[in-house]
Design an enzyme around this catalytic site. Structure first.
Site, PDB file in Angstrom:
ATOM      1  N   HIS A   1      -0.152   6.883   1.042  1.00 32.48           N
ATOM      2  CA  HIS A   1      -1.407   6.225   0.663  1.00 32.48           C
ATOM      3  C   HIS A   1      -2.605   7.184   0.640  1.00 32.48           C
ATOM      4  CE1 HIS A   1       0.426   2.185   2.276  1.00 32.48           C
ATOM      5  NE2 HIS A   1       1.193   2.797   1.368  1.00 32.48           N
TER       6      HIS A   1
ATOM      7  N   TYR B   1       7.087  -5.872   5.503  1.00 27.84           N
ATOM      8  CA  TYR B   1       8.336  -5.261   5.071  1.00 27.84           C
ATOM      9  C   TYR B   1       9.511  -5.707   5.933  1.00 27.84           C
ATOM     10  CZ  TYR B   1       5.711  -2.182   1.968  1.00 27.84           C
ATOM     11  OH  TYR B   1       4.917  -1.700   0.970  1.00 27.84           O
TER      12      TYR B   1
END
Length: 358
Positions: A139, A252
């Protein structure tokens, strides 16, 4: 919505579906290494960043490419490395680049400038080293775009969720700077000691698409959600975009919603949400006569779902239609570049550079 608007949108969608069947991808070059950023120079020249840390020049006529420059200190780990490149609209022969800079074995998203002249790239200079340094390899952002007087570039949360709401780090933010890398005096938080001066908006997860539309004077971004929940956002001065307090995605590790909910007072809602995720890699708004069916639409490169995502925005900035182009390629589409003549080029993670044609 008015009846005339509905009819117009339906006609536009039908036109796009029809024309999409006639659009093809012409391979311009191959053999590149994750071509992350594209900068169109002229009908024969494209500058390309390879994520591993190399700037190349591609001959758009022959497909041949050569190394121009290999900057020092690129932290090419995971999603990090040499990232975006853009020609400066402020000064001739200058280009801007973003990259993850190696600082003591950690990566910080950094804005640099260089000179491109007579086929050479020289005078590399770091203009702004952000306070986004971590040892995670996720990121980084990071696209570059411009308004009339300033430069914007995006930084992801660096894989640390709390950074999205921590305004004493640049991670999870879109920054606005002057062309020389200094801070504009009219930035939204310039007098707020609880927020870094360079921040234009915050609460972002990983905005890998950023585009300032000069016709409408609006700043658009597209960012990765977690498991589901990619977002297109209309970026407003000083606004909070919610991550990780609000999200349309799931954890996730299980079917559990991220954050407190999808919407919350005081947080700017997304213009469009993708569930499942398309994994966006770039964003432009197309204006041109070569592909009139795409005029005024947002085009995003999709990595996971391997296509060009075309989004119709109405006159009140709502996403009202979506189409998918180039799915048949099966390519992770990384960057999209539009030439001044209206040609559309795009790069893929497999190392190819394409040009859209009929």
């Amino acid at each position: 919505m008015k009846v005339t608007q509905t009819i117009s949108l339906l006609m536009s969608a039908l036109m796009l579906v029809s024309s999409a069947q006639a659009l093809e991808a012409e391979k311009v070059a191959s053999g590149l290494s994750v071509p992350w950023g594209l900068a169109y120079v002229d009908p024969q020249t494209m500058l390309v960043t390879e994520r591993q840390g190399v700037v190349k020049r591609v001959n758009l006529k022959t497909g041949k490419h050569q190394t121009l420059f290999t900057p020092e200190g690129v932290w090419a780990q995971g999603q990090g490395g040499l990232l975006d490149i853009a020609l400066s609209p402020f000064e001739a022969n200058k280009v801007y680049l973003t990259y993850s800079k190696d600082i003591g074995g950690e990566g910080a998203t950094t804005l640099a400038q260089a000179t491109y002249k007579n086929g050479k790239l020289t005078d590399w200079l770091d203009l702004f080293v952000s306070t986004s340094r971590t040892d995670t390899s996720r990121h980084f952002g990071s696209r570059i775009t411009f308004d009339k007087n300033s430069l914007y570039f995006s930084i992801g949360d660096r894989g640390v969720r709390d950074n999205g709401q921590d305004t004493l780090t640049h991670a999870g933010s879109i920054l606005r700077l002057k062309p020389d890398g200094s801070t504009p005096s009219d930035n939204p938080f310039i007098d707020n000691k609880a927020v870094l001066d360079e921040i234009w908006s915050y609460g972002h997860r990983n905005p890998q698409g950023l585009f300032f539309d000069t016709q409408s004077q609006k700043l658009w971004s597209i960012e990765h959600g977690p498991r589901g929940g990619d977002e297109i956002n209309l970026i407003k001065k000083g606004a909070n975009y919610g991550w990780p307090v609000t999200s349309h995605g799931k954890e996730y590790w299980g079917p559990i919603s991220v954050g407190e909910g999808k919407l919350k007072e005081g947080i700017e809602p997304p213009v469009k949400v993708y569930v499942p995720s398309i994994a966006p890699g770039s964003l432009v708004m197309y204006h041109g006569d070569k592909f009139p069916e795409l005029d005024g639409k947002l085009l995003a490169g999709a990595l996971k779902l391997t296509h060009i995502n075309v989004v119709t925005i109405n006159d009140v900035d709502k996403a009202v239609a979506e189409q998918r182009l180039m799915s048949e390629l099966g390519e992770r589409i990384r960057d999209i570049e539009v030439s001044p003549q209206g040609d559309i080029y795009f790069s893929t993670d497999s190392g190819n550079l394409y040009k859209l044609k009929r």
